[in-house]
Design a protein around this motif. Structure first.
Motif, PDB file in Angstrom:
ATOM      1  N   TYR A 164       0.884  -1.316  -0.169  1.00 10.33           N
ATOM      2  CA  TYR A 164      -0.004   0.055  -0.039  1.00 10.33           C
ATOM      3  C   TYR A 164       0.615   1.324  -0.131  1.00 10.33           C
ATOM      4  O   TYR A 164       0.658   2.204  -0.630  1.00 10.33           O
ATOM      5  CB  TYR A 164      -0.776  -0.105   1.246  1.00 10.33           C
ATOM      6  CG  TYR A 164      -1.752   1.070   1.273  1.00 10.33           C
ATOM      7  CD1 TYR A 164      -2.920   1.080   0.580  1.00 10.33           C
ATOM      8  CD2 TYR A 164      -1.381   2.245   2.230  1.00 10.33           C
ATOM      9  CE1 TYR A 164      -4.080   2.398   0.776  1.00 10.33           C
ATOM     10  CE2 TYR A 164      -2.136   3.451   2.364  1.00 10.33           C
ATOM     11  CZ  TYR A 164      -3.520   3.512   1.430  1.00 10.33           C
ATOM     12  OH  TYR A 164      -4.112   4.437   1.459  1.00 10.33           O
ATOM     13  N   ILE A 168       1.022   4.255  -2.721  1.00  7.51           N
ATOM     14  CA  ILE A 168       0.927   5.727  -2.645  1.00  7.51           C
ATOM     15  C   ILE A 168       2.091   6.507  -3.267  1.00  7.51           C
ATOM     16  O   ILE A 168       1.960   7.345  -4.135  1.00  7.51           O
ATOM     17  CB  ILE A 168       0.604   6.011  -1.141  1.00  7.51           C
ATOM     18  CG1 ILE A 168      -0.555   5.239  -0.534  1.00  7.51           C
ATOM     19  CG2 ILE A 168       0.780   7.328  -0.956  1.00  7.51           C
ATOM     20  CD1 ILE A 168      -1.883   5.908  -1.006  1.00  7.51           C
ATOM     21  N   THR A 171       2.469   6.170  -7.205  1.00  5.96           N
ATOM     22  CA  THR A 171       1.614   6.917  -7.947  1.00  5.96           C
ATOM     23  C   THR A 171       1.810   8.323  -7.796  1.00  5.96           C
ATOM     24  O   THR A 171       1.723   9.206  -8.802  1.00  5.96           O
ATOM     25  CB  THR A 171       0.180   6.677  -7.184  1.00  5.96           C
ATOM     26  OG1 THR A 171       0.070   5.226  -7.130  1.00  5.96           O
ATOM     27  CG2 THR A 171      -0.704   7.302  -8.167  1.00  5.96           C
ATOM     28  N   ILE A 172       2.443   8.868  -6.676  1.00  4.80           N
ATOM     29  CA  ILE A 172       2.739  10.398  -6.424  1.00  4.80           C
ATOM     30  C   ILE A 172       4.052  10.672  -7.644  1.00  4.80           C
ATOM     31  O   ILE A 172       3.814  11.535  -8.382  1.00  4.80           O
ATOM     32  CB  ILE A 172       3.214  10.789  -5.329  1.00  4.80           C
ATOM     33  CG1 ILE A 172       1.795  10.606  -4.108  1.00  4.80           C
ATOM     34  CG2 ILE A 172       3.790  11.879  -5.167  1.00  4.80           C
ATOM     35  CD1 ILE A 172       2.358  10.721  -2.574  1.00  4.80           C
ATOM     36  N   THR A 175       2.739  10.397 -11.244  1.00  8.73           N
ATOM     37  CA  THR A 175       1.817  11.566 -11.522  1.00  8.73           C
ATOM     38  C   THR A 175       2.689  12.746 -11.688  1.00  8.73           C
ATOM     39  O   THR A 175       2.583  13.740 -12.524  1.00  8.73           O
ATOM     40  CB  THR A 175       1.026  11.906 -10.443  1.00  8.73           C
ATOM     41  OG1 THR A 175       0.143  10.488 -10.140  1.00  8.73           O
ATOM     42  CG2 THR A 175      -0.131  12.971 -10.706  1.00  8.73           C
ATOM     43  N   ILE A 178       3.754  12.573 -15.054  1.00 10.64           N
ATOM     44  CA  ILE A 178       3.167  13.161 -16.098  1.00 10.64           C
ATOM     45  C   ILE A 178       2.700  14.643 -16.296  1.00 10.64           C
ATOM     46  O   ILE A 178       2.593  15.429 -17.163  1.00 10.64           O
ATOM     47  CB  ILE A 178       1.659  12.465 -16.679  1.00 10.64           C
ATOM     48  CG1 ILE A 178       1.053  12.207 -15.166  1.00 10.64           C
ATOM     49  CG2 ILE A 178       1.609  11.243 -16.937  1.00 10.64           C
ATOM     50  CD1 ILE A 178      -0.413  11.980 -15.349  1.00 10.64           C
ATOM     51  N   ILE A 179       2.889  15.181 -14.907  1.00 11.07           N
ATOM     52  CA  ILE A 179       2.980  16.438 -14.730  1.00 11.07           C
ATOM     53  C   ILE A 179       4.116  17.412 -15.653  1.00 11.07           C
ATOM     54  O   ILE A 179       3.842  17.996 -16.556  1.00 11.07           O
ATOM     55  CB  ILE A 179       2.883  17.209 -13.379  1.00 11.07           C
ATOM     56  CG1 ILE A 179       1.563  16.798 -12.472  1.00 11.07           C
ATOM     57  CG2 ILE A 179       3.119  18.693 -13.178  1.00 11.07           C
ATOM     58  CD1 ILE A 179       1.684  17.175 -11.091  1.00 11.07           C
TER      59      ILE A 179
ATOM     60  N   MET B  16      -4.346  20.064  -7.009  1.00 10.54           N
ATOM     61  CA  MET B  16      -3.358  19.105  -6.661  1.00 10.54           C
ATOM     62  C   MET B  16      -2.639  19.424  -5.305  1.00 10.54           C
ATOM     63  O   MET B  16      -2.382  18.343  -4.937  1.00 10.54           O
ATOM     64  CB  MET B  16      -2.468  19.668  -7.941  1.00 10.54           C
ATOM     65  CG  MET B  16      -1.094  18.748  -8.110  1.00 10.54           C
ATOM     66  SD  MET B  16       0.087  19.631  -9.189  1.00 10.54           S
ATOM     67  CE  MET B  16      -0.851  19.489 -10.877  1.00 10.54           C
ATOM     68  N   PHE B  20      -2.642  16.438  -2.594  1.00 10.32           N
ATOM     69  CA  PHE B  20      -1.143  15.854  -2.287  1.00 10.32           C
ATOM     70  C   PHE B  20      -1.153  16.085  -0.550  1.00 10.32           C
ATOM     71  O   PHE B  20      -0.946  15.133   0.037  1.00 10.32           O
ATOM     72  CB  PHE B  20      -0.322  16.971  -2.679  1.00 10.32           C
ATOM     73  CG  PHE B  20       1.064  16.349  -2.684  1.00 10.32           C
ATOM     74  CD1 PHE B  20       1.442  14.976  -2.888  1.00 10.32           C
ATOM     75  CD2 PHE B  20       2.221  17.093  -2.514  1.00 10.32           C
ATOM     76  CE1 PHE B  20       2.653  14.323  -2.730  1.00 10.32           C
ATOM     77  CE2 PHE B  20       3.558  16.795  -2.384  1.00 10.32           C
ATOM     78  CZ  PHE B  20       3.862  15.392  -2.624  1.00 10.32           C
ATOM     79  N   VAL B  23      -3.064  13.184   1.005  1.00 15.58           N
ATOM     80  CA  VAL B  23      -2.284  11.983   0.901  1.00 15.58           C
ATOM     81  C   VAL B  23      -1.200  11.971   2.212  1.00 15.58           C
ATOM     82  O   VAL B  23      -1.259  11.062   2.678  1.00 15.58           O
ATOM     83  CB  VAL B  23      -1.452  11.733  -0.245  1.00 15.58           C
ATOM     84  CG1 VAL B  23      -0.622  10.573  -0.381  1.00 15.58           C
ATOM     85  CG2 VAL B  23      -2.662  11.539  -1.517  1.00 15.58           C
ATOM     86  N   LYS B  32      -6.627   8.658   2.261  1.00 21.05           N
ATOM     87  CA  LYS B  32      -5.336   8.740   1.548  1.00 21.05           C
ATOM     88  C   LYS B  32      -5.695   8.612   0.006  1.00 21.05           C
ATOM     89  O   LYS B  32      -5.074   9.229  -1.091  1.00 21.05           O
ATOM     90  CB  LYS B  32      -4.369   7.847   1.828  1.00 21.05           C
ATOM     91  CG  LYS B  32      -3.341   8.362   3.087  1.00 21.05           C
ATOM     92  CD  LYS B  32      -2.174   7.426   3.354  1.00 21.05           C
ATOM     93  CE  LYS B  32      -1.543   7.383   4.309  1.00 21.05           C
ATOM     94  NZ  LYS B  32      -0.690   8.682   4.449  1.00 21.05           N
ATOM     95  N   LEU B  36      -5.506  10.935  -3.121  1.00 21.37           N
ATOM     96  CA  LEU B  36      -4.418  10.400  -4.598  1.00 21.37           C
ATOM     97  C   LEU B  36      -5.144  10.802  -5.755  1.00 21.37           C
ATOM     98  O   LEU B  36      -4.898  11.272  -6.802  1.00 21.37           O
ATOM     99  CB  LEU B  36      -4.234   9.004  -4.370  1.00 21.37           C
ATOM    100  CG  LEU B  36      -2.931   8.673  -4.966  1.00 21.37           C
ATOM    101  CD1 LEU B  36      -1.668   9.274  -4.577  1.00 21.37           C
ATOM    102  CD2 LEU B  36      -2.673   7.216  -5.019  1.00 21.37           C
ATOM    103  N   PHE B  39      -5.865  14.574  -6.584  1.00 21.92           N
ATOM    104  CA  PHE B  39      -4.339  14.870  -7.072  1.00 21.92           C
ATOM    105  C   PHE B  39      -4.082  14.365  -8.316  1.00 21.92           C
ATOM    106  O   PHE B  39      -3.904  15.119  -9.240  1.00 21.92           O
ATOM    107  CB  PHE B  39      -3.137  14.045  -6.341  1.00 21.92           C
ATOM    108  CG  PHE B  39      -1.690  14.036  -6.422  1.00 21.92           C
ATOM    109  CD1 PHE B  39      -1.322  15.536  -6.653  1.00 21.92           C
ATOM    110  CD2 PHE B  39      -0.842  13.231  -7.006  1.00 21.92           C
ATOM    111  CE1 PHE B  39       0.062  15.856  -6.996  1.00 21.92           C
ATOM    112  CE2 PHE B  39       0.333  13.382  -7.291  1.00 21.92           C
ATOM    113  CZ  PHE B  39       0.876  14.850  -7.252  1.00 21.92           C
ATOM    114  N   GLN B  40      -4.526  13.101  -8.745  1.00 23.62           N
ATOM    115  CA  GLN B  40      -4.472  12.635 -10.159  1.00 23.62           C
ATOM    116  C   GLN B  40      -5.245  13.328 -11.179  1.00 23.62           C
ATOM    117  O   GLN B  40      -4.901  13.733 -12.185  1.00 23.62           O
ATOM    118  CB  GLN B  40      -4.613  11.321 -10.286  1.00 23.62           C
ATOM    119  CG  GLN B  40      -3.511  10.178  -9.699  1.00 23.62           C
ATOM    120  CD  GLN B  40      -3.898   8.844  -9.772  1.00 23.62           C
ATOM    121  OE1 GLN B  40      -5.043   8.368  -9.642  1.00 23.62           O
ATOM    122  NE2 GLN B  40      -2.973   7.884 -10.546  1.00 23.62           N
TER     123      GLN B  40
END
Lengths: 492, 117
Positions: A164, A168, A171-172, A175, A178-179, B16, B20, B23, B32, B36, B39-40
């Motif tokens: 898990y 998290i 994925t941050i 992401t 992609i930003i 964003m 964030f 999370v 959380k 997320l 955020f995405q």
């Protein structure tokens, strides 16, 4: 026809193999298909490496759409080198996994293992081979999502929390990537990496470019577990099944590192990253801190798998040191360590997996005195450990040698001492295992153990043999890494 | 006026950072994941805003000299949405199994249980 489509086949085969394996469930057939695809992947990677060995670059337009519009696969010597590393480990993990997962994954979940591993392999190979920035993100997520699921297969309930946490953080990181890619697209109007590299040359003063750069670097730093963004790594690799740990530790972080090299050197260019963004000031201090702190933390671990996971953070920091030097020598050291670290950690985790197969634990106390019953397994661990310390004639020595030469070349004596100090610390933590396994008595109450089965020992010893072979005959790997480093430093 | 031109981007970066923060700051595993998601999704808005050409229509077959928005970012985001859904589904599935194993979805309670064991 097949020869022309090799770059596509490399990724498509495991991608198609995954659902096929799922159909066959937990049967020999699923394992056979997965193993066959693993070895085919290795054969294709080697064929690609031989084809680009002369320094040429292979372009493959996916679906026949020409480059800046369609997605392009690019195989240059660097990509081919990493492809061979990844598929070599993949090809060895798959035969090893058949017996290993018997003990480490709940029976009803075993059917998921091979499809997930193939998906992860497809994602990792895709990241390496693609020449498109957004496609890289998609492959990164394919590999990461399957990696989260693979880690959660571990029997210990802490594997769930580890997975898990990794989800998290991962994925941050993705992401952020992609930003950054989105900002690059808004600036240049293209997603093709070679195209971006050309178009940003007149734009280096733009703040959007700097922001994109920051997002991409931090995102990838999270994925590759750069100190101090490594917090997800020790638990994830400690509680995952051994075959998964061996596979991920040898490939996943390294592929993220490869993506970082691609962006820093090929897309943004050394001129921009060093002169404007001072990337060396970011990488060197964090990497140096990582080398020292992660090594020290490793000494105090009870669980040997966790110890090796911390040691991996230190080893990743070695590679970051080489990248951060922005010199041909540093990059050469870093690239050699790509392959060498995969061989070292692969061998060590394989040996630990064999230990776990017999005693159902990798705790240092549980391993007391097992070397007498499991001589071959522990001998493999000791040779892998010697390689980790950097004792000649192993690959670990070659890596350290080149890294120290690169540091001396820069005149950074403090860094030379740091690398030597961290090698000494690795002597301490490997010695703890040797002491427990060889010099302690097996407790009277402990159940008797036997040598691990051949299905586990053969892949382990193949990796150990590779450790010794490439340690003695380093001309090929060092020569190739040197050529790639020269090319990377030349690109504008 | 200059502020209003970038209205979309203010919204994007506010969302964003809000996601964030959620999370990082929340101890509840489900919250959380919600963070997320926010955020995405803010990144999806970023891509979609930058593909929009003011006054442009959808890029379907147009008469000569038609004025249309850039479809590529929108298509990219379709892919990213799929990735986002997969991540959320996997995350929630993990939370279900964590709840089965620990009987809790609060981070501190879970860590406390492992410390005792």
């Amino acid at each position: 026809m097949i020869a022309n489509n090799l770059p596509a086949l490399l990724v498509v085969l495991p991608l198609l193999g995954a659902p096929l394996c799922l159909l066959f469930g937990r049967s020999r057939l699923a394992w056979l298909i997965a193993t066959l695809i693993g070895w085919l992947g290795l054969a294709i990677s080697v064929a690609l490496l031989l084809r680009v060995r002369d320094g040429s670059v292979l372009h493959y337009a996916f679906g026949g759409w020409a480059a800046p519009w369609g997605i392009e696969y690019v195989v240059d010597p660097l990509a081919a080198f990493v492809l061979v590393t990844v598929s070599l480990i993949g090809a060895l993990v798959l035969p090893y996994a058949w017996r290993s997962i018997e003990r480490e994954i709940e029976p009803e979940q075993q059917a998921l293992f091979f499809p997930l591993l193939l998906l992860c392999l497809a994602g990792l190979l895709g990241i390496v081979i693609t020449g498109d920035a957004f496609n890289l993100f998609v492959f990164l997520e394919i590999s990461s999502l399957s990696a989260y699921a693979l880690i959660s297969l571990g029997r210990d309930r802490r594997a769930l929390m580890a997975s898990y946490q990794y989800l998290i953080m991962g994925t941050i990181g993705a992401t952020f990537l992609i930003i950054g890619v989105g900002l690059l697209y808004s600036l240049t109007g293209t997603l093709n990496m070679a195209d971006i590299a050309e178009r940003i040359l007149p734009l280096t003063a733009k703040n959007t470019l700097r922001t994109a750069y920051a997002f991409i670097t931090v995102g990838l730093a999270l994925k590759l577990a750069m100190f101090p963004l490594h917090l997800w790594l020790p638990n994830a690799y400690a509680y995952a099944p051994s075959a998964v740990s061996a596979f991920l530790v040898a490939t996943a972080t390294k592929v993220a590192l490869y993506a970082m090299i691609r962006f820093i050197y090929s897309v943004f260019g050394v001129e921009f990253t060093v002169a404007q963004m001072h990337e060396d000031w970011l990488l060197i201090p964090f990497a140096a801190a990582g080398v020292l702190i992660a090594s020290i933390v490793a000494v105090f671990q009870h669980d040997i798998k966790r110890m090796l996971a911390y040691s991996s953070v230190a080893q990743i920091s070695y590679m970051l040191l080489g990248i951060g030097m922005f010199s041909v020598a540093g990059l050469t050291a870093s690239l050699i360590h790509f392959l060498n670290h995969a061989l070292i950690k692969g061998a060590l985790f394989f040996a630990l997996g064999a230990v776990f197969y017999r005693i159902a634990s990798t705790d240092i106390d549980a391993m007391a005195g097992i070397a007498r019953q499991m001589p071959w397994t522990m001998a493999a661990f000791v040779l892998g450990g010697l390689s980790l310390m950097g004792v000649p004639p192993t690959v670990g020595f070659i890596s350290k040698w080149y890294l120290i030469l690169a540091a001396i070349d820069k005149g950074w004596w403090l860094l030379v001492m740091l690398v030597l100090a961290s090698s000494l610390i690795s002597v301490i933590y490997i010695w703890r295992v040797i002491e427990a396994a060889y010099f302690k008595e097996r407790p009277a109450a402990a159940p008797s153990v036997r040598e691990a089965p051949l299905a586990l020992l053969i892949p382990t010893w193949l990796l150990v043999a590779a450790n010794l072979y490439f340690g003695v005959d380093a001309a090929h790997t060092a020569g190739l890494a040197g050529e790639i480093a020269v090319r990377l430093m030349e690109t504008p | 006026m200059a502020l209003l031109v970038y209205y979309n981007y203010y919204v994007v970066f506010f969302l964003m950072m809000a996601g964030f923060y959620m999370v990082i700051a929340r101890g509840n595993l489900i919250k959380k994941i919600v963070g997320l998601n926010i955020f995405q999704n803010s990144v999806f808005l970023l891509y979609i805003s930058m593909g929009k050409v003011s006054g442009g229509t959808a890029p379907i077959l147009l008469a000569e000299g038609g004025h249309y928005s850039n479809p590529l970012p929108h298509v990219l985001i379709l892919t990213a949405i799929v990735v986002g859904i997969a991540t959320t589904a996997l995350g929630l599935a993990l939370v279900v199994r964590i709840k089965e194993a620990y009987g809790s979805v609060e981070e501190d309670e879970i860590y406390a249980q492992d410390k005792d064991a």
